[in-house]
Design an enzyme around this catalytic site. Structure first.
Site, PDB file in Angstrom:
ATOM      1  N   ASP A 168      42.701  32.024  41.101  1.00  0.00           N
ATOM      2  CA  ASP A 168      43.496  31.237  42.038  1.00  0.00           C
ATOM      3  C   ASP A 168      42.766  31.095  43.385  1.00  0.00           C
ATOM      4  O   ASP A 168      43.327  31.366  44.433  1.00  0.00           O
ATOM      5  CB  ASP A 168      44.845  31.964  42.204  1.00  0.00           C
ATOM      6  CG  ASP A 168      45.824  31.212  43.070  1.00  0.00           C
ATOM      7  OD1 ASP A 168      45.811  29.973  43.056  1.00  0.00           O
ATOM      8  OD2 ASP A 168      46.632  31.884  43.761  1.00  0.00           O
ATOM      9  N   GLU A 408      43.411  42.155  37.654  1.00  0.00           N
ATOM     10  CA  GLU A 408      44.403  41.620  36.718  1.00  0.00           C
ATOM     11  C   GLU A 408      43.857  41.213  35.359  1.00  0.00           C
ATOM     12  O   GLU A 408      43.948  40.042  34.955  1.00  0.00           O
ATOM     13  CB  GLU A 408      45.134  40.433  37.355  1.00  0.00           C
ATOM     14  CG  GLU A 408      45.919  40.820  38.570  1.00  0.00           C
ATOM     15  CD  GLU A 408      46.818  39.697  39.086  1.00  0.00           C
ATOM     16  OE1 GLU A 408      46.649  38.539  38.671  1.00  0.00           O
ATOM     17  OE2 GLU A 408      47.709  40.016  39.890  1.00  0.00           O
ATOM     18  N   TYR A 468      55.096  40.372  42.271  1.00  0.00           N
ATOM     19  CA  TYR A 468      55.673  39.171  42.892  1.00  0.00           C
ATOM     20  C   TYR A 468      57.150  38.995  42.537  1.00  0.00           C
ATOM     21  O   TYR A 468      57.619  37.879  42.429  1.00  0.00           O
ATOM     22  CB  TYR A 468      54.833  37.945  42.499  1.00  0.00           C
ATOM     23  CG  TYR A 468      53.465  37.989  43.153  1.00  0.00           C
ATOM     24  CD1 TYR A 468      53.277  37.514  44.454  1.00  0.00           C
ATOM     25  CD2 TYR A 468      52.387  38.571  42.509  1.00  0.00           C
ATOM     26  CE1 TYR A 468      52.036  37.599  45.076  1.00  0.00           C
ATOM     27  CE2 TYR A 468      51.141  38.658  43.119  1.00  0.00           C
ATOM     28  CZ  TYR A 468      50.975  38.166  44.401  1.00  0.00           C
ATOM     29  OH  TYR A 468      49.753  38.260  45.029  1.00  0.00           O
ATOM     30  N   GLU A 504      48.940  43.911  45.963  1.00  0.00           N
ATOM     31  CA  GLU A 504      49.288  42.515  46.285  1.00  0.00           C
ATOM     32  C   GLU A 504      50.797  42.383  46.268  1.00  0.00           C
ATOM     33  O   GLU A 504      51.457  42.868  45.340  1.00  0.00           O
ATOM     34  CB  GLU A 504      48.733  41.535  45.240  1.00  0.00           C
ATOM     35  CG  GLU A 504      47.285  41.197  45.375  1.00  0.00           C
ATOM     36  CD  GLU A 504      46.822  40.118  44.385  1.00  0.00           C
ATOM     37  OE1 GLU A 504      47.650  39.281  43.956  1.00  0.00           O
ATOM     38  OE2 GLU A 504      45.637  40.138  44.048  1.00  0.00           O
TER      39      GLU A 504
END
Ligand code: GCB
Length: 610
Positions: A168, A408, A468, A504
């Site tokens: 990303d 990840e 998230y 994160e």
């Protein structure tokens, strides 16, 4: 690998500036002999990404090959010396020629590489440097690549980004860091490996191992100094190696609050005559994971900071010293003490500055969203080689407190990851990392989809999780998000009994968008998101830090879920603060007092150098 340096015996010549570029869409440069020089399409700044800089010639989204060339005048002062061409980074791979002579190739982005060119240049004349740069990635590269065909074959057309990428952030191409021609003596100091220990509250130990190109009959002088004191030692060169162990007393240990650096000067001599000299900043400090704590110099440290990116308008991924100074100024302003070099090694200048400013760095290999369907023995070999180059480059930086081996893995939840292949892969890579550097902990930031059974957890010294809840899941519902985070943290700690960094967490935020209710993309929601996470993290005795995603907005490949950029920055792409920046500034100003796992309160280190 030693950085070029100007000393009494060494010379440097910058090759940065305006080069020529030729875009090779049809990949015909090799057969057309462009390695011996070509008619350019345009000028291009080095360092710089070609994309935004040259958007008007149609390379904004270009994935492919581009040829760079420049002429460098080789000064007569280089006469009789060993001459080396060094490229700070070319993303993601490069082949290099000088005066038409092929020097070699380099397969990894974000890392320096160099070639000796002594026999291919003439002093007092100019030399033509040609670099063929490609920003293409494949299954075997680090990071892995993806193509438009993959998206179709895997029935994931809605995942498709343009340009295609497994990550990303924008796949900028170009020569992103400085290019230099430098000269050393013919016999020279090839490498320095420094390790430091704390012996007692006032005693430190610096052990230095020097690799030299001359085998015998030489000596090496070591001089370690601070403003107030100095220590010297001499050692004989045996089999190309010289070693010293310097006891430093009284010792000022390197820390966030006092990033004391000692200057180590290495002098190679024969018969009393100086042959080569190299200088290195040394910070005396120890990093350890003990129980549920991360210890810096024996004291628990709580990581307050960010995942960052090298990204700025027009520059793309190019090194920019004004931006470096600005970002470190903002880190200080916001009371952060650390960041992760997500998702690739940053420029050496960044680490040098972190050494000086007392910022703790988690140094990351550019391995992102590894897909085990496409992982082969060759991938593992490349991954190991990448790690070897990274550690060789960064091993002497006191700021580097941990290696992140990947980010990840198992992004697409492929089953191949959990059938033993993932476990075997990380086992071997972790062993490799520890063999290269036994002094620093390792970690591998986990994605929720890889689950609590992520085999990477088995090999980490501390666990890192990217989460998230409240964004990709449970949008707009921070009460649910906080509860899920809390339960998951407890479950992971219970299973692995290792300290956890939340590496994160963040919410996309459009600067200037507001709402009185919990609404995604508003500045208020970003504050609420971060507040909720920070409160949960603070309530857990085994957490060792919080790294907000992201320091600043950054450009991404085109996708319907991104408006040009990933907007999770606490600062905008041009570094204006969003509301969340003021929240974090206040939150991090209070050095967190957390109860430790065994109950006693611990005041955590980590204030910025005053
Ligand atoms: C992640 C990735 C990061 C992305 C971020 C996001 O988990 O590690 O590269 O940018 O999520 O914002 O989706």
């Amino acid at each position: 690998m030693l950085k070029p340096q100007q000393t009494i015996s060494r010379l440097r010549l910058s090759c940065d500036g305006l080069w020529n570029i030729k875009i090779d869409r049809e990949n015909v440069g090799d057969v057309n002999g462009w390695s011996a020089g070509f008619a350019p399409d345009a000028d291009v700044a080095v360092p710089g990404s070609w994309n935004e800089q040259l958007a008007e010639i149609g390379v904004m989204n270009y994935i492919g090959v581009a040829w760079y060339q420049t002429r460098v005048f080789v000064p007569t002062a280089f006469e009789g010396k060993r001459i080396v061409l060094r490229i700070g980074s070319a993303d993601f791979s490069a082949r290099v020629w000088i005066n038409g002579k092929f020097l070699g190739s380099h397969e990894f982005g974000f890392l320096p590489f160099e070639f000796e060119v002594t026999d291919h240049v003439a002093v007092g004349k100019s030399a033509l440097v040609v670099v063929r740069v490609s920003n293409e990635l494949t299954d075997d590269t680090v990071p892995q690549g993806v193509t438009a065909e993959n998206y179709i074959a895997e029935n994931r057309v809605r995942d498709e980004t343009f340009p295609p990428a497994r990550f990303d952030f924008f796949p900028y191409g170009g020569i992103h860091r400085s290019v230099e021609l430098y000269a050393t003596p013919k016999e020279y100091i090839d490498d320095i490996d420094v390790q430091t220990n704390i012996v007692s509250a006032s005693d430190g130990l610096v052990r230095a191992k020097i690799q030299l190109t001359c085998l015998d009959g030489a000596t090496v002088g070591f001089r370690l100094e601070s403003d107030a004191q100095n220590w010297t030692q001499e050692a004989n060169v045996e089999n190309g190696v010289a070693e010293a162990s310097i006891a430093v007393n009284p010792c000022q240990f390197w820390s966030c609050e006092h990033p004391q650096l000692y200057l180590l000067t290495i002098q190679l001599r024969r018969d009393g005559e100086l042959i080569d000299e190299y200088q290195l900043n040394v910070g005396i400090r120890e990093v350890k994971v003990e129980g549920a704590k991360l210890l810096l110099n024996g004291k628990p440290v709580f990581l307050k900071g960010f995942g960052k990116h090298e990204d700025f308008p027009v520059l793309g991924k190019a090194l920019s010293l004004p931006l470096l100074v600005k970002d470190f100024g903002l880190l200080r302003w916001i009371n952060a003490n650390s960041f992760r070099t997500s998702h690739y090694p940053y420029a050496e200048e960044v680490l040098d500055y972190a050494d000086r400013k007392g910022i703790l760095i988690i140094d990351e290999v550019a391995d992102i969203s590894r897909d085990f369907r496409y992982t082969s023995p060759k991938s593992l070999e490349n991954h190991k080689a990448y790690l070897r180059e990274l550690i060789a480059r960064d091993k002497n930086h006191p700021c580097v407190i941990a290696w992140s081996l990947s980010n990840e893995p198992n992004y697409l939840a492929e089953l191949e990851y959990h059938d033993g292949r993932g476990d075997a892969y990380w086992k071997e890579l972790a062993q490799h990392a520890r063999a290269l550097d036994e002094t620093r902990p390792i970690t591998i930031p986990n994605l929720q989809r890889a689950t609590i059974n992520d085999p990477a957890f088995n090999y980490c010294d501390f666990i890192s999780i990217n989460r998230y809840y409240g964004w990709y899941e449970n949008p707009g519902q921070m009460d649910v998000a906080g509860k899920r985070l809390s339960e998951e943290l407890d479950a992971i700690y219970e299973k692995y009994q290792k300290p956890i960094l939340v590496s994160e967490f963040g919410a996309d935020t459009v600067a200037g968008l507001h709402s009185t209710t919990d609404q995604l993309f508003t500045e208020e929601y970003q504050v609420k998101f971060l507040e909720t996470y920070c409160a949960v993290i603070a309530s857990k005795p085994y957490t060792i830090g919080e790294h907000v995603w992201n320091f600043a907005d950054f450009r991404t490949p085109q996708h319907h879920r991104r408006v040009v950029m990933n907007l999770k920055g606490v600062f905008t792409r041009t570094r204006e603060p969003k509301r969340a920046a003021f929240f974090l500034k206040e939150h991090w100003a209070k050095s967190p007092v957390k109860s430790s796992v065994n109950g006693e309160a611990a005041v955590l280190a980590g204030a910025f150098e005053k």
